[in-house]
Scaffold this active site. Structure first.
Site, PDB file in Angstrom:
ATOM      1  N   PRO A 182       0.808  -1.227   0.000  1.00 11.48           N
ATOM      2  CA  PRO A 182       0.000   0.000   0.000  1.00 11.48           C
ATOM      3  C   PRO A 182       0.839   1.274   0.000  1.00 11.48           C
ATOM      4  O   PRO A 182       0.355   2.329  -0.388  1.00 11.48           O
ATOM      5  CB  PRO A 182      -0.821  -0.112   1.290  1.00 11.48           C
ATOM      6  CG  PRO A 182      -0.822  -1.553   1.628  1.00 11.48           C
ATOM      7  CD  PRO A 182       0.475  -2.100   1.140  1.00 11.48           C
ATOM      8  N   GLU A 239      -0.046  -8.193   8.654  1.00  9.03           N
ATOM      9  CA  GLU A 239       0.244  -6.778   8.882  1.00  9.03           C
ATOM     10  C   GLU A 239       1.257  -6.215   7.889  1.00  9.03           C
ATOM     11  O   GLU A 239       1.296  -5.028   7.631  1.00  9.03           O
ATOM     12  CB  GLU A 239       0.772  -6.584  10.316  1.00  9.03           C
ATOM     13  CG  GLU A 239       0.974  -5.134  10.728  1.00  9.03           C
ATOM     14  CD  GLU A 239      -0.326  -4.339  10.790  1.00  9.03           C
ATOM     15  OE1 GLU A 239      -0.270  -3.102  10.712  1.00  9.03           O
ATOM     16  OE2 GLU A 239      -1.407  -4.963  10.924  1.00  9.03           O
ATOM     17  N   ARG A 256      -3.053  -8.098 -21.210  1.00 14.01           N
ATOM     18  CA  ARG A 256      -3.892  -7.716 -22.349  1.00 14.01           C
ATOM     19  C   ARG A 256      -3.127  -6.869 -23.371  1.00 14.01           C
ATOM     20  O   ARG A 256      -3.562  -6.728 -24.518  1.00 14.01           O
ATOM     21  CB  ARG A 256      -5.141  -6.966 -21.875  1.00 14.01           C
ATOM     22  CG  ARG A 256      -4.854  -5.616 -21.259  1.00 14.01           C
ATOM     23  CD  ARG A 256      -6.104  -4.988 -20.643  1.00 14.01           C
ATOM     24  NE  ARG A 256      -7.130  -4.724 -21.629  1.00 14.01           N
ATOM     25  CZ  ARG A 256      -7.153  -3.627 -22.392  1.00 14.01           C
ATOM     26  NH1 ARG A 256      -6.189  -2.720 -22.282  1.00 14.01           N
ATOM     27  NH2 ARG A 256      -8.131  -3.437 -23.251  1.00 14.01           N
ATOM     28  N   ASP A 261      -7.437   2.955 -25.490  1.00 11.98           N
ATOM     29  CA  ASP A 261      -7.960   2.829 -24.134  1.00 11.98           C
ATOM     30  C   ASP A 261      -7.824   4.137 -23.367  1.00 11.98           C
ATOM     31  O   ASP A 261      -6.909   4.940 -23.621  1.00 11.98           O
ATOM     32  CB  ASP A 261      -7.176   1.767 -23.350  1.00 11.98           C
ATOM     33  CG  ASP A 261      -7.574   0.359 -23.730  1.00 11.98           C
ATOM     34  OD1 ASP A 261      -8.673   0.193 -24.275  1.00 11.98           O
ATOM     35  OD2 ASP A 261      -6.779  -0.558 -23.476  1.00 11.98           O
TER      36      ASP A 261
END
Length: 246
Positions: free
Chosen positions: A90, A117, A154, A169
C-alpha cells in the site's frame, strides 16, 4: 512472457486466470503464469510463514526466510531470465496504465503478495518495484496482483482481437476514452450522434478526439495539468469552460 506469483492463496487465481483475455494469452502461449505457494517454504511442523514484530505491535509479519526461498526457487527454475520483482505494498508507487505498458515489455515478472500486517523489512532487498493498487489497504496482495496481471497481459502482442484497442484505451493517450455507440441508432429517444453514421472518418476521428478531451476535462481535470495543447484543443477547452459556466 513469464509471470510468477508468490502467494499464500494460489487457489484465488483460478477464476481470473481461467477466463477472458488472460486465458486467451495463456492459450496463445503469449504468457506463462505460475503460482508459487509460499506455505511450501514455511518453517516447522505448521509451515509457519509469519511471526510477531520485534518491539511489539499489532498483527503478524511475513518472515523473511520463506519469501527469500520462494524467490530463490524461481531463480533456480529460470536462472537466465531477467526478472522484475514486484512487491504488492500500500505504500508503493501507484499502479497506472504507463506502468502496465512498461511491465508488458518485460521478459519475466514476479509478484510478491503479502498478507497479515506486512513484511519483514529485509524482504525489500529482493524487490525491483514496490507497487500499490491505490490509497487503501486490502487483506492481501492477491487481488492487486490480479488487476496488474490483467492490465499487463492484455497488452501483449496478439492478445487483443484488435491491436488498436489498447492504443485507444482510457489513459493510454493521456486522455479518457471517448464515448462509444452501437446499434440500434435510436433507443428510448436517445440517438447515436450523426457524425458517427455519415462515414466520414476524418470527422469521426476529430469528434472522438474532442469527446475524449471533453470527458477528461469534466471528469479528470488533473490529467490535463502540464499537458501541451494544440490550437484546436485550446479552442475546444474554451468551449467546454463556457458550457460549464452557463
Amino acid at each position: 512472457m513469464k509471470i510468477d506469483v508468490v502467494t499464500l492463496f494460489p487457489e484465488m487465481f483460478d477464476g481470473p486466470l481461467g477466463h477472458s483475455m488472460v486465458k486467451r494469452a495463456i492459450d496463445k502461449e503469449a504468457v506463462e503464469i505460475n503460482r508459487v505457494n509460499l506455505r511450501a517454504f514455511g518453517k516447522g511442523k505448521h509451515q509457519q510463514v509469519d511471526d510477531t514484530p520485534y518491539g511489539g505491535g499489532a498483527g503478524m509479519l511475513l518472515k523473511p526466510e520463506p519469501l527469500f526461498e520462494a524467490v530463490e526457487s524461481i531463480e533456480e527454475r529460470h536462472p537466465d531470465s531477467k526478472k522484475r520483482v514486484i512487491l504488492m505494498d500500500p505504500a508503493g508507487k501507484p499502479f497506472n496504465q504507463k506502468m502496465a505498458e512498461e511491465f508488458s515489455e518485460e521478459e519475466h515478472l514476479v509478484f510478491l503478495c503479502g498478507h497479515y500486517e506486512g513484511y519483514d523489512e529485509r524482504i525489500r532487498s529482493l524487490v525491483t518495484d514496490e507497487v500499490s493498487l491505490g490509497d487503501y489497504v486490502l487483506t492481501g496482495g492477491e487481488l492487486a496482483s490480479m488487476v496488474m496481471i490483467d492490465a499487463t497481459v492484455r497488452l501483449l502482442p496478439g492478445v487483443l482481437g484488435n491491436a488498436d484497442s489498447a492504443v485507444t484505451d482510457s489513459h493510454s493517450s493521456g486522455l479518457l476514452e471517448h464515448p462509444h455507440y452501437t446499434r440500434p441508432a435510436e433507443y428510448k429517444g436517445m440517438r447515436v450522434p450523426d457524425v458517427l453514421t455519415n462515414g466520414n472518418h476524418a470527422l469521426i476521428d476529430e469528434w472522438r478526439h474532442k469527446e475524449s478531451l471533453k470527458r477528461t476535462f469534466l471528469r479528470r481535470p488533473d490529467m490535463l495539468e502540464g499537458r501541451s495543447f494544440s490550437k484546436k484543443e485550446e479552442q475546444w477547452l474554451e468551449e467546454f469552460k463556457a458550457e460549464e459556466n452557463k
